[in-house]
Design a protein around this motif. Sequence first.
Motif, PDB file in Angstrom:
ATOM      1  N   ARG A  21      -6.363   4.950  -5.526  1.00 17.60           N
ATOM      2  CA  ARG A  21      -5.736   5.820  -4.529  1.00 17.60           C
ATOM      3  C   ARG A  21      -6.819   6.582  -3.779  1.00 17.60           C
ATOM      4  O   ARG A  21      -7.862   6.902  -4.335  1.00 17.60           O
ATOM      5  CB  ARG A  21      -4.778   6.817  -5.198  1.00 17.60           C
ATOM      6  CG  ARG A  21      -3.540   6.179  -5.803  1.00 17.60           C
ATOM      7  CD  ARG A  21      -2.650   7.242  -6.437  1.00 17.60           C
ATOM      8  NE  ARG A  21      -1.411   6.688  -6.938  1.00 17.60           N
ATOM      9  CZ  ARG A  21      -1.261   6.123  -8.131  1.00 17.60           C
ATOM     10  NH1 ARG A  21      -2.305   6.062  -8.960  1.00 17.60           N
ATOM     11  NH2 ARG A  21      -0.101   5.641  -8.517  1.00 17.60           N
ATOM     12  N   LYS A  29      -7.529  10.114  -1.862  1.00 16.70           N
ATOM     13  CA  LYS A  29      -7.004  11.479  -1.813  1.00 16.70           C
ATOM     14  C   LYS A  29      -7.907  12.360  -0.962  1.00 16.70           C
ATOM     15  O   LYS A  29      -9.087  12.051  -0.765  1.00 16.70           O
ATOM     16  CB  LYS A  29      -6.925  12.073  -3.218  1.00 16.70           C
ATOM     17  CG  LYS A  29      -5.999  11.328  -4.174  1.00 16.70           C
ATOM     18  CD  LYS A  29      -5.987  12.021  -5.526  1.00 16.70           C
ATOM     19  CE  LYS A  29      -5.008  11.354  -6.493  1.00 16.70           C
ATOM     20  NZ  LYS A  29      -4.962  12.049  -7.800  1.00 16.70           N
ATOM     21  N   VAL A  36      -2.492  12.651  -2.111  1.00 21.15           N
ATOM     22  CA  VAL A  36      -2.638  11.212  -1.911  1.00 21.15           C
ATOM     23  C   VAL A  36      -2.449  10.882  -0.434  1.00 21.15           C
ATOM     24  O   VAL A  36      -1.510  11.345   0.218  1.00 21.15           O
ATOM     25  CB  VAL A  36      -1.618  10.438  -2.762  1.00 21.15           C
ATOM     26  CG1 VAL A  36      -1.688   8.941  -2.451  1.00 21.15           C
ATOM     27  CG2 VAL A  36      -1.865  10.680  -4.244  1.00 21.15           C
ATOM     28  N   THR A  65      -1.532   8.180   2.184  1.00 19.73           N
ATOM     29  CA  THR A  65      -0.716   6.976   2.145  1.00 19.73           C
ATOM     30  C   THR A  65      -0.795   6.228   3.460  1.00 19.73           C
ATOM     31  O   THR A  65      -0.731   6.818   4.537  1.00 19.73           O
ATOM     32  CB  THR A  65       0.758   7.334   1.865  1.00 19.73           C
ATOM     33  OG1 THR A  65       0.821   8.112   0.671  1.00 19.73           O
ATOM     34  CG2 THR A  65       1.595   6.072   1.690  1.00 19.73           C
ATOM     35  N   ASP A  66      -0.925   4.916   3.375  1.00 15.82           N
ATOM     36  CA  ASP A  66      -0.810   4.058   4.536  1.00 15.82           C
ATOM     37  C   ASP A  66       0.575   4.287   5.142  1.00 15.82           C
ATOM     38  O   ASP A  66       1.583   4.289   4.439  1.00 15.82           O
ATOM     39  CB  ASP A  66      -0.971   2.605   4.091  1.00 15.82           C
ATOM     40  CG  ASP A  66      -0.920   1.622   5.259  1.00 15.82           C
ATOM     41  OD1 ASP A  66      -0.524   2.027   6.357  1.00 15.82           O
ATOM     42  OD2 ASP A  66      -1.270   0.455   5.050  1.00 15.82           O
ATOM     43  N   ASP A 119       2.891   1.722   4.093  1.00 19.34           N
ATOM     44  CA  ASP A 119       2.890   1.394   2.674  1.00 19.34           C
ATOM     45  C   ASP A 119       3.304   2.622   1.883  1.00 19.34           C
ATOM     46  O   ASP A 119       2.559   3.578   1.766  1.00 19.34           O
ATOM     47  CB  ASP A 119       1.499   0.925   2.249  1.00 19.34           C
ATOM     48  CG  ASP A 119       1.428   0.596   0.765  1.00 19.34           C
ATOM     49  OD1 ASP A 119       2.497   0.452   0.148  1.00 19.34           O
ATOM     50  OD2 ASP A 119       0.319   0.493   0.239  1.00 19.34           O
ATOM     51  N   LYS A 120       4.494   2.628   1.340  1.00 20.08           N
ATOM     52  CA  LYS A 120       5.010   3.781   0.616  1.00 20.08           C
ATOM     53  C   LYS A 120       4.643   3.759  -0.866  1.00 20.08           C
ATOM     54  O   LYS A 120       5.054   4.634  -1.624  1.00 20.08           O
ATOM     55  CB  LYS A 120       6.538   3.852   0.767  1.00 20.08           C
ATOM     56  CG  LYS A 120       6.998   3.905   2.222  1.00 20.08           C
ATOM     57  CD  LYS A 120       6.328   5.044   2.996  1.00 20.08           C
ATOM     58  CE  LYS A 120       6.798   5.070   4.451  1.00 20.08           C
ATOM     59  NZ  LYS A 120       6.097   6.093   5.235  1.00 20.08           N
ATOM     60  N   SER A 121       3.866   2.771  -1.269  1.00 19.93           N
ATOM     61  CA  SER A 121       3.526   2.672  -2.687  1.00 19.93           C
ATOM     62  C   SER A 121       2.430   3.657  -3.083  1.00 19.93           C
ATOM     63  O   SER A 121       2.201   3.887  -4.257  1.00 19.93           O
ATOM     64  CB  SER A 121       3.057   1.261  -3.015  1.00 19.93           C
ATOM     65  OG  SER A 121       1.801   1.005  -2.410  1.00 19.93           O
ATOM     66  N   GLU A 122       1.715   4.193  -2.104  1.00 18.68           N
ATOM     67  CA  GLU A 122       0.610   5.130  -2.323  1.00 18.68           C
ATOM     68  C   GLU A 122      -0.602   4.465  -2.964  1.00 18.68           C
ATOM     69  O   GLU A 122      -1.575   5.134  -3.281  1.00 18.68           O
ATOM     70  CB  GLU A 122       1.029   6.345  -3.171  1.00 18.68           C
ATOM     71  CG  GLU A 122       2.076   7.215  -2.503  1.00 18.68           C
ATOM     72  CD  GLU A 122       2.385   8.454  -3.298  1.00 18.68           C
ATOM     73  OE1 GLU A 122       1.967   8.540  -4.450  1.00 18.68           O
ATOM     74  OE2 GLU A 122       3.039   9.358  -2.742  1.00 18.68           O
ATOM     75  N   MET A 138      -3.782   1.890  -2.585  1.00 23.95           N
ATOM     76  CA  MET A 138      -4.574   1.285  -1.525  1.00 23.95           C
ATOM     77  C   MET A 138      -4.611  -0.228  -1.668  1.00 23.95           C
ATOM     78  O   MET A 138      -4.619  -0.768  -2.762  1.00 23.95           O
ATOM     79  CB  MET A 138      -6.007   1.827  -1.555  1.00 23.95           C
ATOM     80  CG  MET A 138      -6.112   3.297  -1.221  1.00 23.95           C
ATOM     81  SD  MET A 138      -7.828   3.815  -1.025  1.00 23.95           S
ATOM     82  CE  MET A 138      -8.231   3.028   0.526  1.00 23.95           C
ATOM     83  N   TYR A 145      -5.212   4.034   7.479  1.00 21.48           N
ATOM     84  CA  TYR A 145      -4.766   5.288   6.865  1.00 21.48           C
ATOM     85  C   TYR A 145      -4.844   6.494   7.800  1.00 21.48           C
ATOM     86  O   TYR A 145      -4.233   7.530   7.520  1.00 21.48           O
ATOM     87  CB  TYR A 145      -5.611   5.561   5.611  1.00 21.48           C
ATOM     88  CG  TYR A 145      -5.516   4.452   4.605  1.00 21.48           C
ATOM     89  CD1 TYR A 145      -4.454   4.380   3.715  1.00 21.48           C
ATOM     90  CD2 TYR A 145      -6.456   3.431   4.580  1.00 21.48           C
ATOM     91  CE1 TYR A 145      -4.345   3.337   2.810  1.00 21.48           C
ATOM     92  CE2 TYR A 145      -6.361   2.386   3.675  1.00 21.48           C
ATOM     93  CZ  TYR A 145      -5.297   2.347   2.795  1.00 21.48           C
ATOM     94  OH  TYR A 145      -5.190   1.317   1.921  1.00 21.48           O
TER      95      TYR A 145
END
Length: 568
Positions: free
Chosen positions: A235, A237, A243, A245-246, A249-252, A254, A274
Amino acid sequence: MTCLNTFMLKAYLEDKFSLRMQQNIQRHLETCGSCQSKFEQYLDDLDNSNDEAEDVWQTEATIQNVIDKLPAYPMNVLKPIQKQPVQINWKKRSVDIVKKTTIAVAGLAMVVTFGTAVSPTFASYMNGIYASINPSEITVTKGPYNAKQTVNLFDKKQTDIGVKKAAENGFVQPLDMKVTDQGLTMEINAVAADPLRIMILGSVKDSSGKKIPSFWKDQFTIITGDTVNEFREVRLKDKNGKVITDLDDKSELMRWLPLPNGENFAYEARMNAYFNEANPMPDELILEMRVKRLTDTKGTWNFDIPIDMRPAKAAMKTVALNKELKTPTGATVELKEARFAPTATQLEFSNSNPNKQVVEGFRYELVDEKGTVVGKWDDMIESDELNHNLNIISMSHGASTDFTQKWQPSKRFVHTYMPLDPAKNLTMKLDAIYTGEKVSSQTKLSLAEPEKNPKKVDVAGNQITFKPIIMEEDEENTLFDIPLEAILAKDIVGLPERWTVKDENGNDASIAWLRVNKKENQDGTIKLEGKLDVLFDKKDVKEITVVLDHVIKENKVDWEVPIKEEKK
């Protein structure tokens, strides 16, 4: 468009696709864990291949073609030094070469780590490692870090010319971070970071201190897109621990691009995914890496890698250009801006009015005030013909179709070069724009009674000859090889790589790729020879219709745009 299959993997592995098609495939692979897993299985099948598969790889000519593309170092063990004939188990050797040099042979690193898959082409990979750079032609503000200490890390390891030059200029931060668990020590040795990308360099050592290629091997053996979080999490930060986040991309997590680096490993991420004007890049970042397993060993190797963006941000120069070219044919191209960063120089173009005429690509040179060519781009030549002392292919994207869609207009083109000096008087000299010219052609080819003679068609002055079809079937699929030749009309320089092929019921083939060799005739026209590879996810196809909806035209232009900073 369905996912990749063995036919596509083999063709890509053998470097049969052009730069534009490689880029299309790579984009698809970035997020497709299923295709990454297929690649693992494909390599396993090579190890256990039957006699039929052995015939494909056992010839000396095939293997020598691979070996000839390899440098003498660091993989000199694969290139025989002695000239006299030697007895070699070519099957075993070919499988070893495929596994060890997949990225070099085909520009293919179907990376399963962190659910991504991308790599430079063979040429950018190999030439990027060993290309010598003339420091006298590159002068940027020196960075704050020990250049000698970091250059040594990259000198004989895989990276590209941009990161190597950033190290030479002091923009790569040396690190000495180590974590030992279960007898394995993971180290982080350096980080290169600017507004274009982040790359970290590290290694894994066993209890005796010997480096082991765990990261490179794991991604082809035990890690898949579905299980990656069981092994590693990364990740980005800000310094307060938030964090980043893209936006898509909601998964956080990379999307990292692991690259082989000799005995070391490198991870690379594109920063423009990002940050943007609404979400600016902080001055300080933390890269959080959590490693839970290396090879067969479970453990805990955790890092919080500090990244100071201030030196690179201060050195980054963006020159707004916003120069527009309107051609008599209706194509409109805008050179939007030039970006000068420690690891690379980028030019961004746009197709301002793609609905009027689709731009397929460009041909131009970048020259300095002395007339020296410092950058080139041509969308109609193969990647191995590009000068990789100039281009950074892995960070470039240009004219291409969406892998999952029909022919779509490209709107944004980014071309990446070695770091150049923004203070020098650079000029972009563009002499050709490639556009998509619509045509309408449908050619029926019977399979129940295969054509014994070539079938010739005229498509808007382009003479295309379809030769007798070669058909193969397995338990689920039907594959057609359709040899063809084409004499292109005046100013037409290419046919699309992706075609539409339908069966007798109107169902589209899942794959229809054109692979050709090109040569210029004495009258200036172009002749193509190759074949159309077609795959249906079904059997019992009785008739196919080959559809051609556009050709690629060269439009001569004479456009020069000065690229230099405005003095404040």
